[in-house]
Motif scaffolding. Structure first.
Motif, PDB file in Angstrom:
ATOM      1  N   ILE A   1       0.831  -1.200   0.000  1.00 49.16           N
ATOM      2  CA  ILE A   1       0.000   0.000   0.000  1.00 49.16           C
ATOM      3  C   ILE A   1       0.871   1.258   0.000  1.00 49.16           C
ATOM      4  CG2 ILE A   1      -1.672   1.345   1.332  1.00 49.16           C
ATOM      5  CD1 ILE A   1      -2.782  -1.335   2.380  1.00 49.16           C
ATOM      6  N   ALA A   2       1.977   1.205   0.745  1.00 52.28           N
ATOM      7  CA  ALA A   2       2.822   2.389   0.920  1.00 52.28           C
ATOM      8  C   ALA A   2       3.834   2.593  -0.204  1.00 52.28           C
ATOM      9  CB  ALA A   2       3.567   2.295   2.249  1.00 52.28           C
ATOM     10  N   SER A   3       3.966   1.629  -1.093  1.00 53.65           N
ATOM     11  CA  SER A   3       4.980   1.729  -2.140  1.00 53.65           C
ATOM     12  C   SER A   3       4.774   2.985  -2.988  1.00 53.65           C
ATOM     13  CB  SER A   3       4.936   0.485  -3.037  1.00 53.65           C
ATOM     14  OG  SER A   3       3.702   0.399  -3.719  1.00 53.65           O
ATOM     15  N   ARG A   4       5.879   3.663  -3.230  1.00 49.23           N
ATOM     16  CA  ARG A   4       5.926   4.886  -4.041  1.00 49.23           C
ATOM     17  C   ARG A   4       5.280   6.100  -3.363  1.00 49.23           C
ATOM     18  NH1 ARG A   4       4.846   0.880  -7.673  1.00 49.23           N
ATOM     19  NH2 ARG A   4       2.635   1.410  -7.785  1.00 49.23           N
ATOM     20  N   LEU A   5       4.826   5.948  -2.143  1.00 46.98           N
ATOM     21  CA  LEU A   5       4.298   7.085  -1.396  1.00 46.98           C
ATOM     22  C   LEU A   5       5.402   7.627  -0.490  1.00 46.98           C
ATOM     23  CD1 LEU A   5       0.755   5.707  -0.465  1.00 46.98           C
ATOM     24  CD2 LEU A   5       1.368   7.255  -2.337  1.00 46.98           C
ATOM     25  N   LYS A   6       5.526   8.941  -0.402  1.00 47.60           N
ATOM     26  CA  LYS A   6       6.685   9.534   0.246  1.00 47.60           C
ATOM     27  C   LYS A   6       6.419  10.137   1.619  1.00 47.60           C
ATOM     28  CE  LYS A   6       9.004  10.541  -4.138  1.00 47.60           C
ATOM     29  NZ  LYS A   6       9.633  11.605  -4.983  1.00 47.60           N
ATOM     30  N   THR A   7       5.178  10.482   1.925  1.00 42.88           N
ATOM     31  CA  THR A   7       4.905  11.135   3.199  1.00 42.88           C
ATOM     32  C   THR A   7       4.036  10.252   4.083  1.00 42.88           C
ATOM     33  OG1 THR A   7       2.859  12.238   2.467  1.00 42.88           O
ATOM     34  CG2 THR A   7       4.958  13.359   2.022  1.00 42.88           C
ATOM     35  N   GLN A   8       4.146  10.489   5.397  1.00 39.65           N
ATOM     36  CA  GLN A   8       3.313   9.739   6.337  1.00 39.65           C
ATOM     37  C   GLN A   8       1.837  10.002   6.094  1.00 39.65           C
ATOM     38  OE1 GLN A   8       4.670  10.494  10.380  1.00 39.65           O
ATOM     39  NE2 GLN A   8       5.870   8.615  10.303  1.00 39.65           N
ATOM     40  N   GLU A   9       1.493  11.227   5.751  1.00 35.90           N
ATOM     41  CA  GLU A   9       0.087  11.545   5.514  1.00 35.90           C
ATOM     42  C   GLU A   9      -0.451  10.786   4.309  1.00 35.90           C
ATOM     43  OE1 GLU A   9      -2.559  15.483   4.412  1.00 35.90           O
ATOM     44  OE2 GLU A   9      -1.020  15.665   5.965  1.00 35.90           O
ATOM     45  N   ALA A  10       0.342  10.691   3.249  1.00 36.48           N
ATOM     46  CA  ALA A  10      -0.089   9.958   2.059  1.00 36.48           C
ATOM     47  C   ALA A  10      -0.233   8.470   2.356  1.00 36.48           C
ATOM     48  CB  ALA A  10       0.909  10.180   0.924  1.00 36.48           C
ATOM     49  N   ILE A  11       0.693   7.914   3.126  1.00 34.78           N
ATOM     50  CA  ILE A  11       0.616   6.494   3.490  1.00 34.78           C
ATOM     51  C   ILE A  11      -0.586   6.246   4.385  1.00 34.78           C
ATOM     52  CG2 ILE A  11       1.784   4.641   4.757  1.00 34.78           C
ATOM     53  CD1 ILE A  11       4.446   5.923   3.866  1.00 34.78           C
ATOM     54  N   ALA A  12      -0.819   7.133   5.341  1.00 41.52           N
ATOM     55  CA  ALA A  12      -1.958   6.984   6.245  1.00 41.52           C
ATOM     56  C   ALA A  12      -3.272   7.009   5.462  1.00 41.52           C
ATOM     57  CB  ALA A  12      -1.947   8.084   7.304  1.00 41.52           C
ATOM     58  N   LYS A  13      -3.384   7.926   4.526  1.00 43.17           N
ATOM     59  CA  LYS A  13      -4.603   8.014   3.720  1.00 43.17           C
ATOM     60  C   LYS A  13      -4.806   6.747   2.896  1.00 43.17           C
ATOM     61  CE  LYS A  13      -6.958  10.725   0.175  1.00 43.17           C
ATOM     62  NZ  LYS A  13      -6.890  11.900  -0.746  1.00 43.17           N
ATOM     63  N   ALA A  14      -3.738   6.256   2.285  1.00 43.49           N
ATOM     64  CA  ALA A  14      -3.844   5.063   1.452  1.00 43.49           C
ATOM     65  C   ALA A  14      -4.251   3.837   2.274  1.00 43.49           C
ATOM     66  CB  ALA A  14      -2.521   4.806   0.734  1.00 43.49           C
ATOM     67  N   CYS A  15      -3.664   3.688   3.456  1.00 49.45           N
ATOM     68  CA  CYS A  15      -4.024   2.559   4.326  1.00 49.45           C
ATOM     69  C   CYS A  15      -5.473   2.675   4.792  1.00 49.45           C
ATOM     70  CB  CYS A  15      -3.091   2.506   5.534  1.00 49.45           C
ATOM     71  SG  CYS A  15      -1.394   1.995   5.167  1.00 49.45           S
ATOM     72  N   PHE A  16      -5.863   3.877   5.179  1.00 49.20           N
ATOM     73  CA  PHE A  16      -7.253   4.101   5.604  1.00 49.20           C
ATOM     74  C   PHE A  16      -8.231   3.733   4.498  1.00 49.20           C
ATOM     75  CE2 PHE A  16     -10.697   7.225   5.012  1.00 49.20           C
ATOM     76  CZ  PHE A  16     -11.536   6.816   6.029  1.00 49.20           C
ATOM     77  N   GLU A  17      -8.012   4.243   3.309  1.00 51.16           N
ATOM     78  CA  GLU A  17      -8.954   3.988   2.211  1.00 51.16           C
ATOM     79  C   GLU A  17      -8.959   2.519   1.818  1.00 51.16           C
ATOM     80  OE1 GLU A  17      -7.815   6.820  -0.793  1.00 51.16           O
ATOM     81  OE2 GLU A  17      -9.001   8.429   0.141  1.00 51.16           O
ATOM     82  N   TRP A  18      -7.806   1.855   1.935  1.00 51.92           N
ATOM     83  CA  TRP A  18      -7.760   0.438   1.590  1.00 51.92           C
ATOM     84  C   TRP A  18      -8.609  -0.380   2.563  1.00 51.92           C
ATOM     85  CZ3 TRP A  18      -6.480  -4.396   3.326  1.00 51.92           C
ATOM     86  CH2 TRP A  18      -6.311  -5.381   2.353  1.00 51.92           C
ATOM     87  N   VAL A  19      -8.457  -0.144   3.858  1.00 50.25           N
ATOM     88  CA  VAL A  19      -9.250  -0.881   4.845  1.00 50.25           C
ATOM     89  C   VAL A  19     -10.726  -0.515   4.716  1.00 50.25           C
ATOM     90  CG1 VAL A  19      -9.662  -1.273   7.305  1.00 50.25           C
ATOM     91  CG2 VAL A  19      -7.321  -1.122   6.439  1.00 50.25           C
ATOM     92  N   ARG A  20     -11.004   0.751   4.559  1.00 59.94           N
ATOM     93  CA  ARG A  20     -12.395   1.202   4.425  1.00 59.94           C
ATOM     94  C   ARG A  20     -13.098   0.528   3.249  1.00 59.94           C
ATOM     95  NH1 ARG A  20     -13.263   7.111   2.170  1.00 59.94           N
ATOM     96  NH2 ARG A  20     -12.656   5.891   0.320  1.00 59.94           N
TER      97      ARG A  20
END
Length: 249
Positions: A74-93
């Motif tokens: 999920i975090a691959s190619r994402l550079k900031t904690q905020e971007a990773i957090a958003k991606a993880c949130f949307e994936w679980v949601r």
């Protein structure tokens, strides 16, 4: 800090007026030194405090190989904690089915279980989101509301979601339970957009952020195996007892 300035004034109060530049320099130096010291101290304290929200546990088993693999994908190619957090949130949601919405078994509670079966109640989905974020070294905790099950009054149930620590914002609450008609949880920091709003007197939005899921929640999930049995045994805490459970800070 003011006491240090007073001490500096005491040291220099007998100086002649021609020494005023030296007095001013000393006070500016002390102020700068104290600011740097306090910043370092607060940063160390914050890091120590946030370590609690990165721990592995029986429910948040983020060191499980499947959790780590998913978190890194999920975090691959994402550079900031905020971007990773958003991606993880949307994936679980979006990718993990809410057990009640989809009437899906089994009832899950451990993060790796939720990932394996791709289903869980709100509590379980918050456990998985926490595991994915902690696997990416992003501090995350657990929050709870008390809601009417049918939006009309009793019976009531706890509802679980997450708070994520974002460096530029601080604690930011998100709800990965899954969207549907009337539910539209989003990741839009600093604006909070949860799944539910408090509407009734016996409902509550508790301010506490726990480092681990509440024991009453984990036990309820562990006790049931079918989604409809869980629906009849959802965990609840009365408003009168909320303080005893640490829900009110």
């Amino acid at each position: 800090m003011s006491s240090v300035f007073n001490y500096a004034q005491l040291l220099t109060q007998d100086w002649d007026m021609q020494d005023w530049d030296m007095q001013e320099y000393l006070q500016e130096y002390l102020q700068e030194y104290l600011q740097e010291y306090l910043q370092e101290y607060l940063q160390e304290y914050l890091q120590e405090y946030l370590q609690e929200y990165l721990q592995v546990s029986e429910a948040i088993d983020w060191q499980h190989s499947d959790i780590i693999k998913c978190a890194h994908q999920i975090a691959s190619r994402l550079k900031t904690q905020e971007a990773i957090a958003k991606a993880c949130f949307e994936w679980v949601r979006d990718e993990i089915a809410h057990s009640y919405d989809y009437q899906r078994n089994p009832v899950t509670w451990r993060a790796s279980e939720v990932l394996h079966y791709k289903t869980g109640y709100c509590f379980a989905k918050s456990h998985l989101l926490a595991a994915l974020l902690r696997a990416n070294q992003i501090p995350v905790g657990f929050c709870y509301q008390r809601l009417s099950i049918d939006d009309r009054g009793a019976p009531y149930s706890l509802h679980g979601f997450n708070a994520i620590y974002l460096p530029e914002i601080g604690w930011y609450r998100v709800d990965p339970r899954g969207n549907k008609a009337g539910v539209n949880a989003q990741f839009k920091p600093p604006q909070e957009q949860l799944a539910y709003r408090i509407q009734l007197p016996e409902e509550a939005d508790f301010p506490a952020i726990f480092a681990e899921p509440m024991e009453i929640v984990v036990k309820a999930l562990q006790t049931q195996t079918k989604w409809d049995d869980m629906l009849r045994h959802l965990p609840d805490i009365s408003l009168a007892s909320a303080q005893d459970y640490g829900l009110c800070r």
